[in-house]
Design an enzyme around this catalytic site. Structure first.
Site, PDB file in Angstrom:
ATOM      1  CE  LYS A  20      -1.742   3.091   1.924  1.00  0.00           C
ATOM      2  NZ  LYS A  20      -1.498   4.504   1.473  1.00  0.00           N
TER       3      LYS A  20
ATOM      4  CD  GLU B  60      13.279   1.052   9.427  1.00  0.00           C
ATOM      5  OE1 GLU B  60      13.830   2.052   9.925  1.00  0.00           O
ATOM      6  OE2 GLU B  60      13.765  -0.088   9.472  1.00  0.00           O
TER       7      GLU B  60
ATOM      8  CB  CYS C 149      13.077   9.312   8.429  1.00  0.00           C
ATOM      9  SG  CYS C 149      13.877   8.186   7.320  1.00  0.00           S
TER      10      CYS C 149
ATOM     11  CD  GLU D 291      10.466  13.158  11.272  1.00  0.00           C
ATOM     12  OE1 GLU D 291       9.322  12.686  11.339  1.00  0.00           O
ATOM     13  OE2 GLU D 291      11.450  12.504  10.905  1.00  0.00           O
TER      14      GLU D 291
END
Ligand code: NAD
Length: 463
Positions: free
Chosen positions: A170, A245, A279, A371
């Site tokens: 997906k 992750e 990331c 973040e």
């Protein structure tokens, strides 16, 4: 506008169960460039059934045969490299050079690495009077983000297929066109029907159906920590394997006396690549108080070369741009010093944000902890190495890091960092080294042999 129909299920493109679609927007022009079907739980069910049916055959295939198919996949991707790069530029906004070298070149290399690994990877090992068999986990549900649309797919699908698992992918709703090119390459590579399947659509609908389906044995997810937490909880309740992750807030630590002329531009190149939508971006730069102002001045000078629309692409969407601008406003409001950049749009059209440097950022500020996922870098001052370590390790994340300094001291410091990978004095990215996070940056590892073992069970036979 191009209309695409169907999902890739059981070896071909099948009509979706509903007529719902999602729009794909070019973030440089703000125009809708395509619509793709929004998959439902019904589509996911069809895909999982196909993957289940294909699993007994594929898992019993000799590793050399799996290697041949994965090598064919690498070649099919390589043959489409210009199409892949152009698609990534169109739907993510990546500048053409970055799209070719990183977004296209890296996943081709990673696919090839799994074809090669299969030549030598031991699927059994001896432990005393036991033989330990490494067996594929089963049907993998792979859920990927938009920031490296093809790399994130290949980092899951290639090792899963190498292990003998079958897959339902997906992909991210913002970048489904790259995923469709990948599915076409899989098709050309001649995998048996049902070994790889893809359902496009929204996370809370198609993604969630994949996580909750009783026919998936492992969910491998890359994305935000918020969604990862929910997926981990659902997988835990079902006692299903999960690999996560997630996000990061990685530090580049410039040890006292390090060469600023090397450390500062390299750190910024890392943090600003892909417009900061990484990331593992080194978004906090920690500099000793004696070199701090010099480092900040050098950063301001360096960043002038990152021209939006040329070297720096747009952010992927209006929502992502607004989120990043919100963090810039928060940085100013909480008292950080805006050295360069800010909230002013650098171009009239497109979701661009100017490269932004903050100085005098302290560990308690929001921009030091959360973040941002945009071209925003926080320069932080430290007193001594212990202080630097406290700041570097002082977030909920632990994905990546960098250290600059005398080699012995830099390695000692790297050992004390809570992060899954640390670059010492500009060490290059290694696509065979395990990639993944400590703390809330995730569970599990991708790439190389460590990435392959994520998709394997062990079974001990005693003699
Ligand atoms: P996201 O979490 O919103 O989405 C990621 C994927 O999950 C998409 O395919 C989305 O459709 C799907 N999803 C969303 N809600 C879901 C649900 N309830 N159930 C199942 N699937 C669902 O993240 P994003 O905005 O696409 O990506 C940005 C984030 O990803 C950043 O936080 C970044 O740090 C992280 N990221 C981590 C890594 C890594 O390797 N650690 C790599 C890239 C991105």
């Amino acid at each position: 506008m191009k209309a695409h129909d169907g999902m890739y299920i059981d070896g071909g493109w099948r009509p979706a169960a509903t007529h719902d679609t999602t729009a794909v927007v070019n973030p440089a022009t703000e125009e809708v460039i395509a619509r793709v079907p929004a998959g439902s739980a019904q589509d996911v069910d069809a895909a999982v059934r196909a993957a289940r049916a294909a699993f007994p055959g594929w898992s019993a295939t000799p590793p050399a045969e799996r290697a041949a198919r994965i090598a064919a996949l690498r070649d099919a991707m390589a043959a489409r490299k210009d199409e892949i790069a152009a698609t990534v530029t169109a739907e993510l906004g990546a500048p053409p050079k970055l799209a070719q070298a990183v977004h296209t070149g890296l996943p081709i290399m990673v696919a090839g690495s799994y074809a090669e690994l299969l030549e030598t990877f031991p699927f059994d090992e001896k432990v005393g009077n036991s033989t330990v068999l490494l067996e594929p986990v089963g049907v993998v549900g792979a859920i990927t983000p938009w920031n490296y649309p093809l790399h994130q797919i290949v980092a899951k699908v290639a090792p899963a297929l190498a292990a003998g698992c079958t897959v339902v992918l997906k992909p991210a709703e913002d970048t489904p066109l790259t995923a469709r090119v990948f599915a076409e390459a899989v098709h050309e590579a001649g995998f048996p029907a049902g070994v790889f399947n893809m359902v496009t659509g929204l996370g809370p609908v198609a993604g969630q159906a994949l996580v909750e389906h009783t026919g998936t044995d492992l969910i491998s997810f890359t994305g935000s920590t918020a969604v990862g937490r929910r997926i981990g909880a659902a997988a835990g309740a079902a006692v299903k394997r999960v690999a996560l992750e997630l996000g990061g807030k990685s530090a580049s630590v410039v040890l006292p006396g390090a060469d600023l002329a090397a450390a500062v531009p390299a750190g910024l190149a890392n943090a600003l690549s892909n417009s900061g939508q990484r990331c593992s971006a080194l978004t906090r730069v920690l500099v000793h108080k004696d070199q701090y102002e010099e480092a900040v001045a050098l950063a301001a000078e360096t960043v002038a070369a990152y021209t939006p629309g040329d070297r720096l692409g747009p952010l992927v969407s209006a929502a992502q741009r607004d989120r990043v601008l919100g963090y810039i406003e928060k940085g100013v409001a909480e008292g950080a010093r805006l050295v360069t950049g800010g909230t002013e749009p650098p171009l009239e059209r497109g979701y661009y944000v100017s490269p932004t440097i903050f100085a005098d950022v302290t560990p308690g500020m929001t921009i030091a902890q959360e973040e941002i996922f945009g071209p925003v870098v926080a320069f932080m001052e430290y007193e001594d190495e212990d202080d630097a370590l406290r700041i570097a390790n002082g977030t909920v994340y632990g994905l990546a890091g960098a250290v600059w300094g005398e080699p012995g001291a830099a390695v000692d410091f790297a050992r004390r960092m809570e992060a899954g990978q640390v670059d010492v004095n500009g060490g290059r990215f290694n696509p065979l080294a395990p990639f993944g996070g400590y703390k809330q940056s995730g569970i599990g590892r991708e790439l190389g042999a460590h990435g392959l073992t994520e998709y394997l069970h062990t079974k001990s036979l005693q003699f």
